[in-house]
Design a protein around this motif. Sequence first.
Motif, short mmCIF file in Angstrom:
data_model
loop_
_atom_site.label_atom_id
_atom_site.label_comp_id
_atom_site.label_asym_id
_atom_site.label_seq_id
_atom_site.Cartn_x
_atom_site.Cartn_y
_atom_site.Cartn_z
N TYR A 195 0.85 -1.20 0.00
CA TYR A 195 0.00 0.00 0.00
C TYR A 195 0.88 1.25 0.00
N PRO A 226 -0.20 4.84 -1.12
CA PRO A 226 -1.25 5.67 -1.72
C PRO A 226 -0.78 7.01 -2.23
N VAL A 263 -1.13 -1.27 -4.21
CA VAL A 263 -2.27 -0.35 -4.31
C VAL A 263 -1.70 1.06 -4.25
N THR A 287 -1.84 5.43 -6.13
CA THR A 287 -2.57 6.50 -6.81
C THR A 287 -1.76 7.12 -7.94
N GLN A 318 -5.88 3.42 -7.65
CA GLN A 318 -7.06 3.95 -6.96
C GLN A 318 -7.71 5.03 -7.82
N TYR A 371 -6.71 8.08 -3.38
CA TYR A 371 -6.99 7.37 -2.15
C TYR A 371 -8.11 8.02 -1.33
N SER A 412 -12.33 4.03 -1.37
CA SER A 412 -11.40 4.39 -0.29
C SER A 412 -12.04 5.48 0.57
#
Length: 927
Positions: free
Chosen positions: A124, A126, A148, A150, A179, A183, A231
């Motif tokens: 993760y 973001p 994950v 952005t 995303q 996020y 999110s």
Amino acid sequence: MAHAPSHAFLVSHTHWDREWYHPYHRFRGMLVDVVREVLDRLEHDEAYRHFLLDGQAVILEDYLEIHPEDEPRLRDLVTRGALTVGPWYVLPDEFLVSGEATARNLLVGRAVASRVGRTQRVGYLPDSFGHIAQMPQILKRSGIDSFVYTRGNGEELDGLGHEFWWAGPDGTEVLAINQCEGYCNAGALGLEAGWEAKTRREVDPARAVEQVRRLFETMRRRSNGSVYLLSNGCDHDPPLPRGALGEVLQALRRAFPDTEFTHGSLEQYLDAVRGAGFVTNRYRGELLGGKHHFILSGVWSARLYLKQLNDQAQTMLERVLEPVSAYTHFMHDLEYPAGHLAYAWKRLLQNHAHDSICGCSTDRVHQDMLPRFAAAIETADQELRRQLTRLAPTHARAAEAKELPVILVANPLPISRAEVVDRVVVIDAKDAGDLGVFDEAGAPVPATVVGRHAVERFWGADIGGMLSGREQADALRDSGELLRRRSVDAGADGPRRVFVAVQFLAEELPALGHANFFVRPVRDDRRPPAGGVTVTNESLENEHYLVQCHANGSFDVTVKATGRRLDGLNLFEDTEDVGDEYNHGSARHSTTLTSAGCEGRRTIVEATGLAGQLETAFDLDLPRAVAPDRSRRSEDTVACPIATRVRLVRGSPVIAVETAIENRARDHRLRVLFPTGITTDTLISDGHFSINHRPIDQPPGTDWVEPPAGTHPQQGWSLVQDGDDGEGRGLAVLNRGLPEIQALRTPDGVTLALTLLRSVGWLSRDDFPARRYRNAGPMIPTPEAQCLGRHRAHYALVPFSGEYIERDIAGIAAGWRVPVLTIQGVTDGLAPGGRSFLSTRTRRTAVTAIKRQESRDTLVVRLYNLTGEPVDETLEVGRAIEAGWRLTLLEDRETELAGAWSDGRLQVSLGPCEIATVELALAAGSA
């Protein structure tokens, strides 16, 4: 009605910038309130099934320092899967820290998160400002098979969609999820504006339905399947009020009866995506585009003093202290400084948070970073002093023993090397006559006495304990009021102690080992010639180059082996900057100035035969600032003194440059230019467990929210070459903590532009075109980001012929970036030198870690393949090997290695661009 997915996962979270537009302690006060609300919701609100604590475990330390009594509550929630933490220690910027630091971030993150239970197994990231090419392999080798994020996409996202398989240079793949809209795409549900999430405003479920309806419609355009990620959170957001989430979920289920809504975790969402089986698209390469989200490329050069300190700290920990500590522990039975290293790494990693190392926060935030850097650097320096003085004691055991100085030279790198060494030795005045330097076999080595400084009275600095001649020289210069220069034979009342600056050639230094050199009286007929470098008022020359220096700071290089000439190197270029900490900005009426017409004075700084150095000092007259309307530079100017020193040493292929700048101007960017005369389409740069090959021509980005700026991030070096067939020419530019470079096309070939300084006065602005006139953060003045005052930059050039791997540019750069260590001792108790602890055989790999395993008394070595072809590397260890294992990046054992290694040699087979970590149990005694 908008397209509705079959399954939507609502993941509640907060994104926690530990420091940004407020300093750490202000944000920590807010964090305590947010975490307490999270605990309340998870324990007392039935609808709240899960909360994501931003993927960084440092939040746990920050909270538990205030409320240690809540540790059992946190452990209970993590254990039952209601709260996820980690896998990172901090959410970093990936391009401004080393690959090894990224691996340690995960290692420390797991250790901290384990305090309350398991670590989230999701990659993760973001809000990091782009993603390095090797992140898939880093994650996979840390037990994480997903990513994950952005930011970072260019045109490729239109074809990939939001879900795809992302491959590293070695082919390792992870499931990547972009995303949609970032996020915060389902943050502030049921509220009119995002900022209201931090207030007591009532949540309107009907508004939440409309927000999700619009989001579904947007997601439909690029989603490859029917499982969506919502999110629910944003920067520093608390959870929804008690009871509000249940009302929102009920409203969503009524409005979208064909969609299953799950309030859950990223891991649950990723399992559902895998189970649906719709992800088939693939992508390989770094993610560094700004089509959909800002990439904020100006952070590579904002507050460059931070980047330089970070480079110094990283180098001290991963390239010096850990390897030397492994050497002294396994070869000399000294205690391994695990506690000091753990402390120093944490302090350093806390500065690697993206808003911190990027230099895009308030002045107060970046002031707070300086003690953390100092903690890492000073801890490492003191521990190295402790270890080296165990090998070369400062004093003999008997007070009457004669203490002629020994110079211990330690080589932290796993390669044998020859270096010109500078050292100031403290010696009795009666012994300070004609001196020479001898190796351990008693043979004299090329050496010269550079100078003598007599002590007038007690001087408190520990000159003998300092680890480099440069540090000693700086201390002598800075404390000049306590010294006076005079003849050493000043009579009976003369000084008892003398500082003697010696310079000598240390040849064949053992790979990760040490050698001892002895300062003794010498007859002229036993003094080897210290020649090799000649100096005039305008030129330097060694075996490799003739360097001719000009009065404007530039210089020309003739490569003696081929006759190749490179003219006009090191020309200074200055342009206005109407941007902010996030991005460089050009004014509507742009003006660029250079040092081409400057006239300075040239001075011989060093001419010892072993080394030569010329300084050119001049004033660069620059506009004082930008005009009040920021459309152009001001008409009044200010003189900015620049002193640039060029140095050659005997036998070295490196042309070293040190530039001191007194910055008195605001709102500008200063770069130094290197015309290469090379025609190529590719810029090659040192990266993170890999080498980046990037196209010089970037996409126009006409519809990007942040069009490409032309600049690139780098680690230790960048180069261009005009052929990969072994017959071409190349020029490499090495650096210490200068991570921004650009390759400019000119009619005569590519010119490399290295950024030395960027001066801006705002955290963020919205009145320049680099980000389409949009803010990237709050508009707060940051006067210290103007970087007024004195700055010093270290960089170097290596002209070469042939292919850069075969020419060992990576190894040459490592040798320049990681100097040898020296310390003064005595013969009583001196540890014999000359033995290597660890070495590699090929030029096709790079070693990034040599350390003791975190919990076992074994050796850990990490290396990677520099090339796209398989490589068999041999590790030669100075002790017999009893057993070996392949490890994950988190130092968990994967497979046991088969073989017998009584000779201390282990072959490691690496696939293309592969990272390998091995653990070795070493036999007692010598090999």
